[in-house]
Design a protein around this motif. Structure first.
Motif, mmCIF file in Angstrom:
data_model
loop_
_atom_site.group_PDB
_atom_site.id
_atom_site.type_symbol
_atom_site.label_atom_id
_atom_site.label_comp_id
_atom_site.label_asym_id
_atom_site.label_seq_id
_atom_site.Cartn_x
_atom_site.Cartn_y
_atom_site.Cartn_z
ATOM 1 N N TYR A 50 -13.369 80.391 6.352
ATOM 2 C CA TYR A 50 -12.615 80.424 7.599
ATOM 3 C C TYR A 50 -11.203 79.899 7.328
ATOM 4 C CZ TYR A 50 -17.312 81.012 9.476
ATOM 5 O OH TYR A 50 -18.571 81.472 9.724
ATOM 6 N N ALA A 51 -10.463 79.688 8.388
ATOM 7 C CA ALA A 51 -9.102 79.151 8.266
ATOM 8 C C ALA A 51 -8.986 77.927 9.158
ATOM 9 C CB ALA A 51 -8.066 80.206 8.655
ATOM 10 N N PRO A 52 -9.621 76.822 8.780
ATOM 11 C CA PRO A 52 -9.618 75.620 9.628
ATOM 12 C C PRO A 52 -8.225 75.024 9.768
ATOM 13 C CG PRO A 52 -10.501 75.127 7.450
ATOM 14 C CD PRO A 52 -10.342 76.619 7.516
ATOM 15 N N MET A 53 -7.975 74.405 10.905
ATOM 16 C CA MET A 53 -6.648 73.853 11.178
ATOM 17 C C MET A 53 -6.224 72.809 10.151
ATOM 18 S SD MET A 53 -5.019 75.250 13.633
ATOM 19 C CE MET A 53 -5.638 76.793 12.996
ATOM 20 N N HIS A 54 -7.192 72.103 9.580
ATOM 21 C CA HIS A 54 -6.838 71.069 8.611
ATOM 22 C C HIS A 54 -6.583 71.644 7.222
ATOM 23 C CE1 HIS A 54 -11.203 71.512 8.102
ATOM 24 N NE2 HIS A 54 -11.057 71.021 6.874
ATOM 25 N N HIS A 55 -6.902 72.932 7.018
ATOM 26 C CA HIS A 55 -6.659 73.567 5.722
ATOM 27 C C HIS A 55 -6.660 75.083 5.923
ATOM 28 C CE1 HIS A 55 -7.732 73.730 1.118
ATOM 29 N NE2 HIS A 55 -6.648 74.409 1.427
ATOM 30 N N ILE A 56 -5.602 75.575 6.529
ATOM 31 C CA ILE A 56 -5.524 76.981 6.914
ATOM 32 C C ILE A 56 -5.641 77.911 5.709
ATOM 33 C CG2 ILE A 56 -3.933 78.721 7.848
ATOM 34 C CD1 ILE A 56 -3.023 76.628 9.869
#
Length: 286
Positions: free
Chosen positions: A140-146
């Protein structure tokens, strides 16, 4: 005037820091113009961070290693065979507009990076990339590590036998800061290179080889969610925008166009505007 990013390697999570630098922009498509922008960016950065050693990672780099480290040129192993990091990334993307979904694009996996990127962009016009599927792994593209998936590909590519020579050059060169003037994307080879060097120095680079340990290293659950508040420790991507919240002020532009022109005249006079295999400072100027 333009504001550009420099990524500095760190030995603690998230293993890089992004710094912004103001530079005077040299317009035009000529290779020399792009390299002058690079010079301005690097010299203004080094005026504030003189202890760092900086490298542009792109085909326009002044140093041949920078071109070799491009995602277009780095090989990447997949279950189906060897391709480039760029093609592996683009072919794995899944897009959505809230109603329709397209991707991934396995049929494009073995095209060259430029062509693969073009076709994926056409197929996903107006959609948002939110998920990736690669070798049966879901990212995925989590906010803490896009850029988590892109970094996974890039870091692992540097550990693979096909890239041993360029990996050794990177580490032996003792580079600590990286740029990529060619992209505005949140997925950036300069950031990935900074993370790689940071992980090597921290003794953690082998953790990226395995899917589960990689996610744990970057404090992410299998569903792409943050492990907890600690996932946001020293992280600069804090909001759902492309604007990065920085830890340090933007570096001012003191090395201006005249300074850049003089530098280019003195140090780069043997370079041409042709994209030739030896058109780099370390190969042509000796």
């Amino acid at each position: 005037m333009a504001e550009k990013s420099v990524f500095i390697s760190k030995t603690e999570y998230p293993f890089f820091e992004e710094v912004h630098v103001n530079i005077e922009w040299f317009g035009g498509f000529a290779l020399s113009q792009k390299r002058k922008c690079q010079i301005g960016l690097h010299q203004n950065f080094l005026a504030v961070f003189p202890g760092e050693k900086i490298l542009e990672i792109s085909s326009t780099s002044l140093v041949s290693l920078g071109a070799k480290l491009s995602a277009m040129n780095l090989s990447k192993r997949t279950q189906r065979g060897i391709t480039s990091v760029e093609s592996a990334f683009q072919a794995s993307r899944i897009y959505s507009d809230g109603t329709h979904t397209v991707g991934p694009f396995p049929e494009y996996l073995f095209l060259n990076g430029k062509e693969c990127k073009k076709l994926v962009k056409q197929a996903s016009d107006g959609m948002h990339s939110h998920q990736y599927v690669f070798d049966d792994m879901v990212f995925y593209a989590p906010m803490h590590h896009i850029s988590q998936f892109y970094d996974f590909l890039y870091l692992n590519a540097l550990l693979e036998p096909e890239n041993q020579e360029v990996r050794n050059q990177l580490l032996q060169g003792k580079y600590t800061a990286f740029t990529d003037l060619a992209t505005k994307s949140l997925n950036c080879q300069a950031r990935s290179a900074a993370i790689f060097v940071g992980l090597v120095k921290a003794g953690l680079i082998d953790e990226v080889r395995n899917y589960d340990s990689y996610l744990k290293l970057f404090r992410t659950q299998l569903n792409g969610k943050a492990v907890g508040p600690e996932s946001y420790e020293r992280v600069q991507f804090l909001y759902k925008t492309t604007k990065v919240k920085l830890f340090t002020p933007v570096i001012p532009c003191n090395f201006c166009k005249t300074d850049v022109e003089n530098y280019y005249l003195v140090h780069c006079s043997k370079l041409t505007n042709k994209k030739e295999p030896d058109n780099y400072l370390d190969l042509r100027c000796g």
